[in-house]
Design a protein around this motif. Structure first.
Motif, mmCIF file in Angstrom:
data_model
loop_
_atom_site.group_PDB
_atom_site.id
_atom_site.type_symbol
_atom_site.label_atom_id
_atom_site.label_comp_id
_atom_site.label_asym_id
_atom_site.label_seq_id
_atom_site.Cartn_x
_atom_site.Cartn_y
_atom_site.Cartn_z
ATOM 1 N N ARG A 1 7.400 0.343 14.167
ATOM 2 C CA ARG A 1 6.899 1.697 13.329
ATOM 3 C C ARG A 1 6.021 1.005 11.548
ATOM 4 O O ARG A 1 5.158 1.831 11.993
ATOM 5 C CB ARG A 1 8.160 2.118 12.980
ATOM 6 N N ASP A 2 6.391 -0.081 10.730
ATOM 7 C CA ASP A 2 5.623 0.330 10.372
ATOM 8 C C ASP A 2 4.082 -0.250 10.636
ATOM 9 O O ASP A 2 3.324 -0.373 9.798
ATOM 10 C CB ASP A 2 6.505 -0.779 8.424
ATOM 11 N N ASN B 1 3.493 -6.192 6.215
ATOM 12 C CA ASN B 1 5.427 -6.100 5.893
ATOM 13 C C ASN B 1 4.959 -7.688 6.012
ATOM 14 O O ASN B 1 4.222 -8.838 6.432
ATOM 15 C CB ASN B 1 5.612 -5.661 6.872
ATOM 16 N N HIS C 1 13.058 -4.786 2.671
ATOM 17 C CA HIS C 1 11.523 -4.168 3.341
ATOM 18 C C HIS C 1 11.047 -4.759 2.329
ATOM 19 O O HIS C 1 10.610 -3.756 1.135
ATOM 20 C CB HIS C 1 11.448 -2.748 3.020
ATOM 21 N N HIS D 1 6.682 -5.245 1.403
ATOM 22 C CA HIS D 1 4.969 -5.186 2.131
ATOM 23 C C HIS D 1 4.269 -6.558 0.733
ATOM 24 O O HIS D 1 4.920 -6.743 -0.359
ATOM 25 C CB HIS D 1 5.081 -3.230 1.185
HETATM 26 ZN ZN ZN Z 1 6.885 -0.392 4.742
#
Ligand code: ZN
Ligand code: KIV
Length: 518
Positions: A16-17, A241, A205, A207
């Motif tokens: 997804r990301d 990520n 989560h 980055h």
């Molecule tokens: Zn993200």
């Protein structure tokens, strides 16, 4: 999912990301291959996509949900009814479904992006979680840009969504702004001040914009978070990520400090990393922690001396713990189809019987030319088989004239789907430039070459030469790769692979339902 208090839930968001990163789009087949490998790696949660984003994203989430058995399969949704309903539909067949809803909470997002008050944001978040909770038991909520959200407001949001039914509350550092100590304090504050925090798992989560995604995630785990969102090879928006392999190996290597565990089978790390690099075309930098080519290479004489005397003088992890066996000779000219298929399975590659036949024939041809065949050779051979992008343009023939005293000239013949065979010629700064210009004349698609890389797959004069390129057209970045013994042919095929991907991408974008703003 059964875990103890000290076992960290590994939530993988590569599909997804990770897939949101420029040039990382994957086809359905590729996503399924990665999902199967993630199951083999034993991650706990696979975030399979953002179902409302496009019919293709919906299909991927649904198929992944039908394919994997053990991991939870999550679909992402904004706090909007149609997003949530679509996500619910996509994960409906998964054995362990999750809906992950998100809404931005920071002042800057509230005022400039959403134009919503604090009360509006809490109301919308609660409605989103309640609606998701009517569809599935496992609901995750993310206050987007949490790391820049006023702590008192974040506390209120978290309390409200848990009250509404969120079973996991994820704290994203969406823009990679956090600093480990500060981020750890934020998690500690939520643990201490949110009245109902014991009814949900705290997740993070992070980055990597300032290069601190792994450090921030580790600091959060130390402060009490029990789920970490991460991606293989650290893929993801912008700088990426938190890297899955780094966080898992940090926890495994330093039990004395973290006193935590994961359920990941670390022996599958290297295969997973290579598979993701292959399907996305995003190479792993040689000095990347854990999975980079040099991560276990000791060059300095003094280090080599130490290693020979006792490995732990310079090695804090064993290469075999991540499934890395240096210079492993995998197959040779006498290897049969069964051994070939077994090795592909170990590499996380599943081919249809027809693809397998073709790849095996190519393997036999290569084995005649090359004595030693390594995993990299096999992966290179079968990568073309894995490509399920429709070939709008296929190379039929090319001819190049080049030299120090002639203008490089190329004549190229291409079969165009539904439009017959076309030939054109062009001159260029070099033979490859001439080939690319001739191709452009046939495709009529304006493409800027952003990156061009040639490398030998393995050692020796008989090695395959691989060309990887990146092109930009219509604001889309796409990658192409091809390997041949003739570098110019590999260059032409790589270019056409990127052009074919671009054609598919343009078509897919035409069907896209939302312009997401994650
Ligand atoms: Zn993200
Ligand atoms: O970075 C982010 O905030 C996200 C959320 C959707 C979790 O990707």
């Amino acid at each position: 999912m059964e875990t103890n208090d000290n076992q960290i839930i590994i939530f993988d968001t590569t599909l997804r990301d990770g897939e949101q990163a420029p040039g990382c789009s994957m086809t359905l087949e590729e996503k399924l291959m990665v999902a199967r490998q993630l199951e083999r790696l034993r991650v706990d949660v696979i975030e399979a996509g953002f179902p409302i984003a496009s019919p293709g994203d919906f299909e991927s989430v649904r198929e992944i949900g039908r394919t994997v058995a053990e991991p939870i399969v999550a679909g992402l949704a904004r706090c909007v009814d149609r997003d949530i309903d679509r996500a619910a539909e996509a994960v409906a067949d998964a054995r362990n479904p999750r809906i992950h809803v998100f809404l931005a909470t920071s002042k800057i997002h509230r005022e400039h992006k959403l134009q919503m008050s604090r009360a509006d944001v809490i109301g919308r978040a609660v409605e989103g979680v309640e609606r998701a909770a009517q569809c599935v038991r496992d609901v995750e909520f993310s206050p987007e840009d949490a790391a820049r959200t006023e702590p008192d407001f974040l506390r209120d949001v978290v309390e409200a969504v848990i009250e509404a039914g969120a079973t996991t509350v994820n704290i994203p550092d969406t823009v990679g702004y956090a600093i480990p100590e500060q981020f750890s304090e934020l998690i500690a504050m939520l643990k201490a001040d949110v009245g109902n925090i014991d009814q949900a798992v705290i997740s993070v989560h992070c980055h990597d914009d300032l290069g601190m995604a792994v450090a921030n995630s580790l600091a959060a785990l130390k402060a009490g978070a029990r789920q970490v969102e991460c991606a293989v090879n650290g893929l993801g928006e912008r700088a990426g990520n938190c890297s899955l392999e780094e966080i898992v190996m940090a926890i495994r290597t330093r039990p004395d400090y973290f006193e935590l565990t994961t359920g990941v089978d670390t022996h599958e790390i290297m295969s997973t990393s290579r598979l993701v690099a292959n399907v996305t075309g995003v190479r792993v930098p040689p000095n990347k922690a854990i999975v980079g080519r040099n991560a276990f290479a000791h060059e300095a004489g003094v280090h080599q001396d130490g290693i020979l005397k006792k490995k732990s003088t310079y090695e804090i992890m064993r290469p075999e713990d991540i499934g890395l066996e240096h210079g492993r000779l995998v197959l040779g000219k006498h290897s049969g189809r069964h051994a070939f298929r077994e090795r592909l399975n170990e590499l996380g590659i599943v081919l249809t019987p027809e693809q397998l036949d073709h790849a095996f024939a190519q393997f036999k041809t290569l084995a005649d030319k090359k004595k030693q065949i390594y995993d990299e050779d096999i992966e290179t051979l079968v990568r073309d088989e894995m490509e399920d992008v429709p070939a709008v343009f296929s190379l039929t023939d090319f001819h190049v004239t080049s030299g120090s005293s002639v203008t490089p000239t190329a004549t190229v013949t291409i079969e165009v789907a539904d439009d017959g065979v076309k030939t054109d010629a062009a001159i260029g700064d070099g033979p490859i430039d001439a080939v690319y210009r001739a191709i452009n004349r046939i495709t009529g698609l304006p493409c800027d070459l952003r990156d061009f890389e040639i490398r030998a797959i393995t050692e020796g004069k008989d090695a395959l030469g691989e060309v990887r390129i990146e092109v930009v057209s219509h604001d889309f970045i796409e990658r192409g790769r091809a390997a041949r013994t003739d570098i110019i042919e590999a260059g032409a095929l790589a270019y056409l692979a990127a052009v074919n991907r671009l054609c598919q991408r343009v078509k897919r974008e035409e069907n896209r339902n939302v312009k997401d703003e994650l």
